[in-house]
Write a protein that holds these residues in place. Structure first.
Motif, PDB file in Angstrom:
ATOM      1  N   TYR A  74      73.399  38.805 -39.142  1.00  0.00           N
ATOM      2  CA  TYR A  74      74.738  38.383 -40.255  1.00  0.00           C
ATOM      3  C   TYR A  74      74.174  38.707 -41.920  1.00  0.00           C
ATOM      4  CZ  TYR A  74      71.924  34.550 -39.222  1.00  0.00           C
ATOM      5  OH  TYR A  74      70.199  33.647 -39.713  1.00  0.00           O
ATOM      6  N   LEU A  75      72.907  39.233 -41.956  1.00  0.00           N
ATOM      7  CA  LEU A  75      72.776  39.230 -43.828  1.00  0.00           C
ATOM      8  C   LEU A  75      72.949  40.651 -43.733  1.00  0.00           C
ATOM      9  CD1 LEU A  75      71.903  37.742 -45.926  1.00  0.00           C
ATOM     10  CD2 LEU A  75      69.370  37.939 -44.749  1.00  0.00           C
ATOM     11  N   LEU A  76      73.165  41.156 -44.857  1.00  0.00           N
ATOM     12  CA  LEU A  76      73.043  42.540 -45.235  1.00  0.00           C
ATOM     13  C   LEU A  76      72.598  42.996 -46.588  1.00  0.00           C
ATOM     14  CD1 LEU A  76      76.949  44.225 -44.251  1.00  0.00           C
ATOM     15  CD2 LEU A  76      74.442  44.717 -43.494  1.00  0.00           C
ATOM     16  N   ASN A 113      53.789  37.696 -45.323  1.00  0.00           N
ATOM     17  CA  ASN A 113      53.041  37.001 -44.227  1.00  0.00           C
ATOM     18  C   ASN A 113      54.027  36.569 -43.019  1.00  0.00           C
ATOM     19  OD1 ASN A 113      50.177  38.028 -44.997  1.00  0.00           O
ATOM     20  ND2 ASN A 113      50.522  35.977 -46.652  1.00  0.00           N
ATOM     21  N   TYR A 114      55.207  36.465 -43.294  1.00  0.00           N
ATOM     22  CA  TYR A 114      56.483  36.106 -42.257  1.00  0.00           C
ATOM     23  C   TYR A 114      55.810  37.360 -40.136  1.00  0.00           C
ATOM     24  CZ  TYR A 114      60.890  35.187 -40.051  1.00  0.00           C
ATOM     25  OH  TYR A 114      61.900  34.899 -39.303  1.00  0.00           O
ATOM     26  N   PRO A 115      55.746  36.878 -39.409  1.00  0.00           N
ATOM     27  CA  PRO A 115      55.400  36.591 -38.255  1.00  0.00           C
ATOM     28  C   PRO A 115      55.901  37.653 -38.114  1.00  0.00           C
ATOM     29  CG  PRO A 115      55.451  34.390 -38.043  1.00  0.00           C
ATOM     30  CD  PRO A 115      56.144  34.648 -39.422  1.00  0.00           C
ATOM     31  N   ASP A 116      57.300  38.291 -37.693  1.00  0.00           N
ATOM     32  CA  ASP A 116      57.954  38.946 -37.400  1.00  0.00           C
ATOM     33  C   ASP A 116      57.957  40.374 -38.333  1.00  0.00           C
ATOM     34  OD1 ASP A 116      59.398  37.899 -35.073  1.00  0.00           O
ATOM     35  OD2 ASP A 116      61.062  37.081 -36.601  1.00  0.00           O
ATOM     36  N   ASN A 117      57.258  40.478 -39.456  1.00  0.00           N
ATOM     37  CA  ASN A 117      57.375  41.918 -40.220  1.00  0.00           C
ATOM     38  C   ASN A 117      55.780  42.797 -39.325  1.00  0.00           C
ATOM     39  OD1 ASN A 117      58.142  40.605 -42.411  1.00  0.00           O
ATOM     40  ND2 ASN A 117      57.107  40.254 -43.232  1.00  0.00           N
ATOM     41  N   ILE A 118      56.244  43.927 -39.614  1.00  0.00           N
ATOM     42  CA  ILE A 118      55.050  45.161 -39.162  1.00  0.00           C
ATOM     43  C   ILE A 118      54.215  44.853 -39.943  1.00  0.00           C
ATOM     44  CG2 ILE A 118      57.132  45.680 -37.608  1.00  0.00           C
ATOM     45  CD1 ILE A 118      57.013  48.465 -39.500  1.00  0.00           C
ATOM     46  N   PHE A 119      54.571  45.175 -41.244  1.00  0.00           N
ATOM     47  CA  PHE A 119      53.472  45.415 -42.462  1.00  0.00           C
ATOM     48  C   PHE A 119      53.937  43.998 -43.647  1.00  0.00           C
ATOM     49  CE2 PHE A 119      53.396  46.507 -46.471  1.00  0.00           C
ATOM     50  CZ  PHE A 119      51.346  47.042 -46.967  1.00  0.00           C
ATOM     51  N   PRO A 120      52.209  43.342 -43.959  1.00  0.00           N
ATOM     52  CA  PRO A 120      53.229  41.909 -45.639  1.00  0.00           C
ATOM     53  C   PRO A 120      53.730  42.778 -46.736  1.00  0.00           C
ATOM     54  CG  PRO A 120      50.472  43.115 -44.800  1.00  0.00           C
ATOM     55  CD  PRO A 120      51.470  44.412 -43.844  1.00  0.00           C
ATOM     56  N   ALA A 121      54.942  42.934 -46.623  1.00  0.00           N
ATOM     57  CA  ALA A 121      55.558  43.268 -47.174  1.00  0.00           C
ATOM     58  C   ALA A 121      57.080  42.395 -47.307  1.00  0.00           C
ATOM     59  CB  ALA A 121      56.194  44.531 -47.599  1.00  0.00           C
ATOM     60  N   ILE A 122      58.104  42.489 -48.311  1.00  0.00           N
ATOM     61  CA  ILE A 122      59.042  41.470 -47.702  1.00  0.00           C
ATOM     62  C   ILE A 122      60.123  42.137 -46.429  1.00  0.00           C
ATOM     63  CG2 ILE A 122      61.544  40.882 -49.174  1.00  0.00           C
ATOM     64  CD1 ILE A 122      59.977  41.885 -51.268  1.00  0.00           C
ATOM     65  N   HIS A 123      60.188  40.720 -45.383  1.00  0.00           N
ATOM     66  CA  HIS A 123      60.712  40.958 -43.741  1.00  0.00           C
ATOM     67  C   HIS A 123      62.206  41.727 -44.625  1.00  0.00           C
ATOM     68  CE1 HIS A 123      62.026  40.364 -39.854  1.00  0.00           C
ATOM     69  NE2 HIS A 123      63.096  39.344 -40.449  1.00  0.00           N
ATOM     70  N   GLY A 147      65.183  43.829 -49.191  1.00  0.00           N
ATOM     71  CA  GLY A 147      64.436  43.232 -48.186  1.00  0.00           C
ATOM     72  C   GLY A 147      65.527  41.373 -48.571  1.00  0.00           C
ATOM     73  N   CYS A 148      64.658  40.586 -47.531  1.00  0.00           N
ATOM     74  CA  CYS A 148      65.278  39.770 -47.831  1.00  0.00           C
ATOM     75  C   CYS A 148      64.581  38.435 -49.169  1.00  0.00           C
ATOM     76  CB  CYS A 148      65.058  38.763 -46.950  1.00  0.00           C
ATOM     77  SG  CYS A 148      65.474  39.181 -45.447  1.00  0.00           S
ATOM     78  N   LEU A 149      64.771  39.386 -50.635  1.00  0.00           N
ATOM     79  CA  LEU A 149      64.886  38.946 -51.726  1.00  0.00           C
ATOM     80  C   LEU A 149      65.574  38.035 -51.904  1.00  0.00           C
ATOM     81  CD1 LEU A 149      62.371  39.014 -53.434  1.00  0.00           C
ATOM     82  CD2 LEU A 149      63.429  41.249 -54.391  1.00  0.00           C
ATOM     83  N   ASN A 150      65.783  36.915 -53.028  1.00  0.00           N
ATOM     84  CA  ASN A 150      67.256  36.945 -53.715  1.00  0.00           C
ATOM     85  C   ASN A 150      68.188  36.227 -52.728  1.00  0.00           C
ATOM     86  OD1 ASN A 150      66.038  36.960 -56.007  1.00  0.00           O
ATOM     87  ND2 ASN A 150      66.660  39.307 -56.523  1.00  0.00           N
ATOM     88  N   VAL A 151      66.997  35.709 -51.232  1.00  0.00           N
ATOM     89  CA  VAL A 151      68.060  34.910 -50.328  1.00  0.00           C
ATOM     90  C   VAL A 151      67.923  33.613 -50.270  1.00  0.00           C
ATOM     91  CG1 VAL A 151      69.045  37.651 -49.370  1.00  0.00           C
ATOM     92  CG2 VAL A 151      67.434  36.238 -48.233  1.00  0.00           C
ATOM     93  N   ASP A 152      68.596  32.743 -49.405  1.00  0.00           N
ATOM     94  CA  ASP A 152      68.334  31.123 -48.659  1.00  0.00           C
ATOM     95  C   ASP A 152      67.200  31.738 -48.173  1.00  0.00           C
ATOM     96  OD1 ASP A 152      68.655  28.925 -47.826  1.00  0.00           O
ATOM     97  OD2 ASP A 152      70.441  28.865 -48.105  1.00  0.00           O
ATOM     98  N   VAL A 153      65.273  31.136 -48.356  1.00  0.00           N
ATOM     99  CA  VAL A 153      64.783  31.118 -47.257  1.00  0.00           C
ATOM    100  C   VAL A 153      65.173  30.453 -45.862  1.00  0.00           C
ATOM    101  CG1 VAL A 153      63.307  31.597 -49.061  1.00  0.00           C
ATOM    102  CG2 VAL A 153      63.720  29.207 -47.950  1.00  0.00           C
ATOM    103  N   ARG A 154      66.016  29.678 -46.242  1.00  0.00           N
ATOM    104  CA  ARG A 154      66.296  29.472 -44.796  1.00  0.00           C
ATOM    105  C   ARG A 154      67.216  30.588 -44.002  1.00  0.00           C
ATOM    106  NH1 ARG A 154      70.077  24.672 -46.699  1.00  0.00           N
ATOM    107  NH2 ARG A 154      70.413  25.898 -48.169  1.00  0.00           N
ATOM    108  N   ILE A 155      67.275  31.148 -44.374  1.00  0.00           N
ATOM    109  CA  ILE A 155      68.655  32.399 -43.394  1.00  0.00           C
ATOM    110  C   ILE A 155      67.310  33.730 -43.283  1.00  0.00           C
ATOM    111  CG2 ILE A 155      70.140  34.101 -43.729  1.00  0.00           C
ATOM    112  CD1 ILE A 155      71.615  32.177 -45.524  1.00  0.00           C
TER     113      ILE A 155
END
Length: 108
Positions: free
Chosen positions: A25-27, A46-56, A32-40
């Protein structure tokens, strides 16, 4: 399309169009997830679902075993000989959707 580079060559990658999503639901663009609601979508590198330490959900690349952040554009010297691979920064690809069009240039 496969792009092969030699160590030291300049690689330039630029986002041109398209949107993709690390969820259903998020395009986003290559940022990536820059400037979006962090709850979304958590932008923490360092988010665990990242394959590399960069913005999810961002555009990341790999040459050989070396990962790098692309976002919407980057220019770098190839750290080693190898193919250039690009992908979304997300381990769980089963709920990903969309695509990005990028321009890749390889210099000397």
């Amino acid at each position: 399309t496969k792009f092969y580079v030699s160590a030291g060559q300049t690689v330039v990658i630029e986002y041109r169009s398209g949107k993709w999503s690390p969820f259903n639901y998020l395009l986003t663009d290559g940022q990536g997830c820059l400037n979006v609601d962090v709850r979304i979508c958590n932008p923490d590198p360092n988010y665990p679902d990242n394959i590399f330490p960069a913005i999810h959900g961002s555009l990341v690349g790999r040459i050989g075993e070396s990962f790098f952040f692309v976002g919407n554009s980057t220019s770098l010297q190839a750290p080693t000989n190898g193919s250039v691979y690009l992908r979304i920064n997300d381990r769980q690809t089963n709920d990903n959707s969309g695509f990005l069009n990028v321009e890749l240039s390889i210099g000397r």
